[in-house]
Scaffold this active site. Structure first.
Site, short mmCIF file in Angstrom:
data_model
loop_
_atom_site.label_atom_id
_atom_site.label_comp_id
_atom_site.label_asym_id
_atom_site.label_seq_id
_atom_site.Cartn_x
_atom_site.Cartn_y
_atom_site.Cartn_z
N ASP A 85 0.84 -1.21 0.00
CA ASP A 85 0.00 0.00 0.00
C ASP A 85 0.87 1.25 0.00
O ASP A 85 0.36 2.37 -0.06
CB ASP A 85 -1.00 -0.01 1.15
CG ASP A 85 -0.36 -0.09 2.52
OD1 ASP A 85 0.88 -0.20 2.59
OD2 ASP A 85 -1.10 -0.04 3.52
N SER A 86 2.21 1.06 0.01
CA SER A 86 3.13 2.18 -0.24
C SER A 86 2.90 2.73 -1.65
O SER A 86 3.42 3.80 -1.98
CB SER A 86 4.59 1.74 -0.04
OG SER A 86 4.84 0.52 -0.73
N ASP A 108 -1.07 -6.04 -0.24
CA ASP A 108 -1.51 -5.42 1.02
C ASP A 108 -3.02 -5.20 1.02
O ASP A 108 -3.58 -4.67 0.04
CB ASP A 108 -0.85 -4.04 1.17
CG ASP A 108 0.39 -4.09 2.04
OD1 ASP A 108 0.51 -5.00 2.87
OD2 ASP A 108 1.24 -3.20 1.88
N LYS A 127 -1.38 -9.38 2.75
CA LYS A 127 -0.67 -8.95 3.96
C LYS A 127 -1.55 -7.95 4.68
O LYS A 127 -2.25 -7.16 4.04
CB LYS A 127 0.68 -8.32 3.59
CG LYS A 127 1.43 -7.70 4.80
CD LYS A 127 2.87 -7.39 4.51
CE LYS A 127 3.16 -6.06 3.90
NZ LYS A 127 2.66 -4.87 4.63
N GLU A 168 -1.68 -5.44 8.54
CA GLU A 168 -0.89 -4.88 9.64
C GLU A 168 -1.57 -5.13 10.98
O GLU A 168 -2.79 -4.95 11.10
CB GLU A 168 -0.71 -3.37 9.43
CG GLU A 168 0.06 -3.02 8.18
CD GLU A 168 0.26 -1.52 7.99
OE1 GLU A 168 -0.14 -0.72 8.88
OE2 GLU A 168 0.82 -1.14 6.95
N GLU A 221 8.88 -4.21 10.67
CA GLU A 221 9.35 -2.94 10.12
C GLU A 221 9.91 -2.04 11.22
O GLU A 221 9.25 -1.80 12.24
CB GLU A 221 8.18 -2.23 9.40
CG GLU A 221 8.60 -0.89 8.81
CD GLU A 221 7.62 -0.33 7.78
OE1 GLU A 221 6.65 -1.03 7.41
OE2 GLU A 221 7.84 0.81 7.34
O1 KIV Z 1 3.57 -1.16 1.67
C1 KIV Z 1 4.77 -1.49 1.76
O2 KIV Z 1 5.62 -1.14 0.94
C2 KIV Z 1 5.15 -2.31 2.90
C3 KIV Z 1 6.61 -2.60 3.09
C4 KIV Z 1 7.29 -1.42 3.64
C5 KIV Z 1 6.85 -3.80 3.91
O3 KIV Z 1 4.34 -2.74 3.66
#
Ligand code: KIV
Length: 272
Positions: free
Chosen positions: A52-53, A91, A121, A123, A190
């Site tokens: 989600d980055s 994510d 994934k 969090e 992280e």
């Molecule tokens: O969204 C992302 O890029 C991440 C990584 C930093 C692990 O969750």
């Protein structure tokens, strides 16, 4: 040498488990589109995270909170089309799994059905365990994410190193065990102290992938735009730059502008 990886063995969650057992390090990077995913996959990466980055590096938002499930699915579809070998993890974006395990399952099913990715994934630890269990009950592999969890940035108030204090470190240790017991196939840690990350990696049998968590874990992940030097503003201590694409791309574009303005491009060979 050809970079085609046709007929190579697809990385699966079982392959990652074997890698941990053999002490082989896992290399993971983010990707958000077909072209970069193709490059990253053909260069031999094990896991691609459609992170989600994307909210930051693709859309220019300050945080990861605004990105939507539809947008994540769009990014994941391109990545899936570009990959032959890597395990592709997507994510679950903010607001699609917290406090609502049925909603979490629906979100994960949409990702799997509409993108063709291999895992999701999310969090958090104890507070999202209901969602983790419900997604796993549908046969969808789940990767956990502990430590600095950017979707909670307004709770933390800052992006500094997490779990330096005993209480938070203890909670993280217990969350890692809970995620393993629930059936997660791996956990991202992280921006936490390297010593704590190393302890956690030894305390669980599933792979632990670090970002800013030191070298004594089972693998590493970076944001592809950061490690390729496309973004130059983000300079945390843990980041190693493997290229300076900012320089390469701005230099190339400046040359193109110069050539167009000077009528040097196109030349007689570059037309019909
Ligand atoms: O969204 C992302 O890029 C991440 C990584 C930093 C692990 O969750």
């Amino acid at each position: 040498m050809s970079t085609s990886l046709k007929n190579v063995r697809r990385v699966t969650t079982h392959v990652l488990q074997e890698m941990k057992a053999k002490g082989e390090k896992i290399a993971m990077l983010t990707a958000y589109d077909y072209s970069i995913a193709r490059l990253v996959d053909s260069a031999g990466i094990d896991v691609i995270l459609v992170g989600d980055s994307a909210s930051n590096v693709m859309a220019g938002h300050e945080t990861t909170l605004p990105i939507t499930l539809d947008q994540m699915i769009y990014h994941a579809q391109g990545v899936v089309r570009g990959c032959e070998r890597s395990l592709i993890v997507v994510d679950l974006p903010f607001g699609t799994y917290q406090g609502n395990s049925k909603g979490a399952l629906n979100s994960a099913i949409r990702i799997m059905k509409e993108s063709g990715a291999h895992a999701v994934k999310l969090e958090g630890g104890k507070e999202v365990l209901g969602s983790v269990e419900r997604i796993l009950s549908a046969g969808i592999p789940v990767m956990g994410h502990l430590g600095l969890t950017p979707q909670s940035i307004y709770k933390f108030g800052t992006y500094v190193v997490r779990a330096k204090e005993q209480e938070e470190a203890d909670r993280l240790r217990s969350d890692a065990l809970l995620l393993q017991q629930a059936g997660c196939f791996a956990i991202v840690l992280e921006k936490i102290p390297a010593k704590l990350a190393s302890e956690v990696a030894k305390s669980v049998s599933i792979p632990v992938i670090g970002i800013g968590a030191g070298g004594d874990v089972d693998g590493q992940v970076l944001v592809v735009h950061d490690m390729l030097g496309i973004n130059t503003e983000f300079n945390p201590r843990f980041l190693r730059r493997y290229a300076d694409l900012h320089e390469v791309i701005t230099g190339a574009v400046a040359n193109y502008v110069k050539d167009v303005r000077s009528r040097n491009f196109p030349n007689s060979e570059e037309q019909y």
